[in-house]
Design a protein around this motif. Structure first.
Motif: not given
Length: 816
Positions: A317-324
């Motif tokens: 789903d072309n997710k945004k990266f939220k780990l930072f």
């Protein structure tokens, strides 16, 4: 073959070889004239001890007594007396080259057709090839040392030799490829040998003798050099001949001598007059023979780790990266300060260097390359963001060079750089813990080498730690992310690394830990540092998409001394730079490959495509390959400006931009593969269209083919981009997208054809009912009913027809 009865021998008795020649001559009843004196006797000295030259026999053998008279007048004198002269020698004296493959003893035996016994042959080998020759001939250690002992006895130097060995044990200074000795001139007859004597273990292994440079001083003044001697490899002999003995200025200022055999050579120089410049001579010798051991005036390295941390299921789903962890207390967002006015006092500070770097880039991209207070965030203009790890001065990183020594670095920065598309780069910057800027090695003149021999013990320890080989090795080892081959452990190619923080100790490449026993192949150092920035229990799983098993290295080596003036020195520098560029070191080179890490001709050709030669004549080298950028140079400007300022603040920022280009293209390759699969299986084209839109956004708004209008910057960036092969990746992805788009269009066309076919059928069906008029009374009742309901039925059939293309999705949803 000469007849003994017609032969006279003129020979000194100042070593074991000459003594043996004299003994054999007496046994053969040759007329013998034994010349008294130590080393350095000449033919003129011999003539002074011979009462009547005319009384000599028809054939005259002259052993190691050079004729130093003008125009060889001494030899001419004998020939005018009708003598047949045979010169026996294997040394070179100034321009007089008497070098031979055979020792003097072997030449004498050959002339007299005399067969040397085994013991006599060992003496010949000893004189010709020293201990290395005896070792290769299989002469046991004890016997070899007995031969040397006889030599010292004949020369009367036993006590002096013992003193010299004791002196070496206490005073010699060992660099990687050269031993330096500063000794009183009274030890000149024995010191060169004492400094090269191998251990029994090294002798039995036939290890090459370590090259030695001895500087002799007048007893009352250690800095008043009176004589220089060098002993090195056999191949050095030709170099020394070309650089010194064939050059008029050295002949004019120094008395020179040169000799050697198959396994080594020796060279010496004495002043001819008070103005002879020993500083220049020693500097030239070090240019030729001090390579890996040359101390660094500057070392700076930034390691980069490209991070595409998306898992496969996150591509859907072309997710945004939220780990930072942007708001973690241990990290701080960093913005480049461009608002403060920079004066000349701040030019050497980071704020001045960053401002200079900011202005180096083209105006329209500055706020995308640097995150400043005025940078505007948005989908089409998001700058490269930077987060720094705080308190890195409390971290310690070192590698073990050997059991007794280690090499530590000072960490200056650990940062994460973030791109607009949630791709990241970890950067680690290091410098040495020592600095030699206050020593002679920071001089840009021929006195630069003085502190190699004249400094105190503490200063030399720092110089010793800064040898080039140490830092070539550190760059090579520190960039390892995980070992690729188990053989690297077996061959001892991996050095143990230790990384300490105030709370944690991490070990990497432990010698006692076999690779199959490791919990994870990844460097615990890398994983630990990433956990400061990212919070996820799948972090190591995410790191499976790392593009390489080693970090990208951007490194600058500032060398002490002067840029090479000789062709041989330039060739050595080119070879050293190849090791720097391809991140190799001395332990990975091969004698059969001319001390290159790979085939010499192949490497030299490869470097032609990877190096910028603009400043090469001035001793400044820069190169760019797919896994490293390397810079190497001499002098104040390189060590004070280029290496500490231009490289880390300008050229490395360019490289960072190139790495983000590369990462983005590779990430799109992952997404293209995923979306193409979805397109082929489920005929889903929407996500692919969105991907194409984002690729166009990257291509138009973030990929800059030109980043500066500075000529050298343009050349550097072009080489950086070329080395990363971005055009190849771009063309591949562009081709894949075009093919996928063609496929999407064909799917769309097929869907339209189905709809059009159904529509035609429906149209014919409706037309049948609307143009046929009223039904005949003979029709059955149900036909009349169809006629009366023709509009309703037509609309129902039409609606169902439009649903046909979407039935597979509806059925799939119902099943789920």
């Amino acid at each position: 073959m000469l007849m003994p009865a017609k032969t006279s021998l003129i020979c000194p008795c100042n070593d074991l070889e000459s003594k043996m020649i004299l003994e054999i001559a007496h046994r053969l009843e040759i007329e013998v004239y034994e010349i008294k004196g130590d080393w350095g006797l000449t033919l003129a000295d011999a003539f002074a001890q011979i009462a009547d030259l005319a009384a000599l026999r028809a054939h005259v053998l002259i052993v190691e007594l050079p004729d130093k008279s003008p125009d060889q007048s001494g030899l001419a004198q004998l020939m005018q007396l009708g003598k047949m002269v045979h010169v026996i020698d294997h040394h070179q004296y100034g321009t007089a080259d008497k070098t031979q493959a055979l020792s003097s003893l072997e030449q004498f035996a050959q002339l007299m057709n005399y067969g040397l016994s085994e013991s006599e042959l060992k003496i010949a080998i000893n004189d010709r090839d020293f201990l290395m020759g005896l070792a290769r001939a299989g002469v046991p250690w004890q016997e070899a040392m007995a031969i040397r002992q006889q030599e010292w006895q004949i020369r009367g130097t036993e006590a002096l030799m013992q003193e010299a060995q004791d002196f070496v044990a206490k005073q010699a200074r060992d660099l990687v490829d050269l031993r330096l000795v500063l000794a009183p001139e009274r030890l000149a007859g024995v010191m060169l040998e004492a400094a090269q004597l191998p251990t029994e273990e090294a002798y039995n292994k036939c290890e090459p003798l370590k090259p030695v440079l001895v500087l002799y001083y007048a007893d009352e003044d250690k800095q008043q050099i009176t004589q220089v001697e060098y002993a090195g490899k056999a191949a050095d002999k030709a170099v020394l001949h070309d650089v010194f003995l064939s050059v008029e200025k050295w002949q004019r200022d120094f008395v020179l001598w040169l000799g050697g055999g198959d396994f080594g050579c020796f060279f010496g120089a004495k002043k001819r007059h008070v103005l002879s410049n020993f500083d220049e001579l020693v500097s030239t010798l070090l240019e030729l023979f001090l390579q890996y051991g040359r101390p660094l005036r500057h070392y700076g390295c930034t390691f980069y780790v490209p991070l595409d941390l998306f898992l496969e299921d996150e591509l859907k789903d072309n997710k945004k990266f939220k780990l930072f962890k942007e708001k973690d207390a241990q990290i701080a967002e960093y913005k480049t300060d461009i608002s403060t006015e920079i004066n000349k006092d701040k030019l050497d500070q980071a704020i001045g260097q960053e401002r200079q770097a900011y202005l180096y880039f083209l105006p329209h991209i500055r706020d995308l390359v640097f995150d400043t207070a005025k940078s505007q965030n948005g989908e089409a203009a998001t700058p490269i963001k930077q987060w720094k790890l705080k308190n890195v001065t409390n971290f310690h990183w070192y590698i073990e060079l050997n059991e007794d020594d280690e090499l530590s670095v000072k960490i200056t920065d650990i940062s994460i750089f973030g791109y607009y598309n949630d791709l990241y780069v970890l950067s680690i910057s290091v410098v040495p813990t020592y600095d030699i800027s206050n020593t002679s090695l920071a001089n840009d003149n021929v006195t630069w080498w003085h502190d190699l021999v004249f400094s105190d013990h503490k200063c030399f320890e720092q110089i010793n730690a800064l040898q080039l080989q140490n830092w070539l090795l550190f760059t090579n080892q520190a960039r390892l992310i995980y070992p690729s081959f188990a053989e690297q452990f077996i061959e001892g190619k991996l050095k143990k690394q230790v990384f300490k923080t105030p709370k944690t100790l991490m070990l990497f490449n432990e010698a006692e830990k076999q690779p199959e026993k490791r919990d994870s192949a990844l460097s615990p150092i890398l994983v630990h540092l990433l956990k400061y920035f990212f919070d996820d229990d799948k972090l190591e799983q995410r790191l499976s998409f790392l593009p390489d098993d080693r970090m990208f290295a951007c490194v600058a080596y500032g060398l002490s001394g002067l840029e090479p003036k000789t062709e041989q020195g330039k060739a050595e520098l080119t070879r050293l730079f190849s090791l720097a560029l391809y991140v190799d070191h001395k332990g990975g080179t091969f004698e059969s490959a001319m001390e290159y890490a790979y085939d010499a001709e192949f490497t030299q050709a490869l470097m032609q495509t990877h190096t910028l030669n603009r400043w090469q004549q001035l001793g400044t080298y820069s190169g760019y390959c797919s896994y490293a950028n390397a810079y190497m140079g001499f002098g104040w400007f390189f060590n004070a400006i280029i290496a500490p300022s231009h490289v880390p603040f300008i050229y490395i920022r360019m490289m960072l931009l190139g790495l983000f280009y590369q990462m983005t293209l590779r990430h799109y390759k992952r997404r293209v593969g995923y979306e193409t699969e979805a397109l082929s299986l489920y005929s889903k084209a929407d996500a692919f269209r969105d991907l194409r839109k984002k690729f166009i956004l990257f291509n138009n708004n973030y990929w800059f083919r030109e980043v500066t209008n500075q000529t050298q910057g343009i050349e550097v960036f072009n080489l950086q981009i070329k080395a990363l092969e971005l055009d190849k990746d771009y063309n591949l992805i562009k081709d894949e997208m075009e093919r996928a788009d063609e496929y999407a269009q064909s799917v769309k066309a097929n869907r339209f054809n189905v709809i059009a076919t159904v529509f035609v059928i429906i149209t014919l069906f409706i037309t049948f009912f609307t143009v046929s008029g009223a039904p005949s009374p003979s029709y059955f009742g149900w036909v009349n009913w169809l006629y009366e309901k023709k509009v309703d039925i037509s609309l129902g059939v039409l609606g169902f027809a439009f649903l046909i293309p979407f039935l597979p999705r509806i059925i799939s949803k119902i099943k789920k």
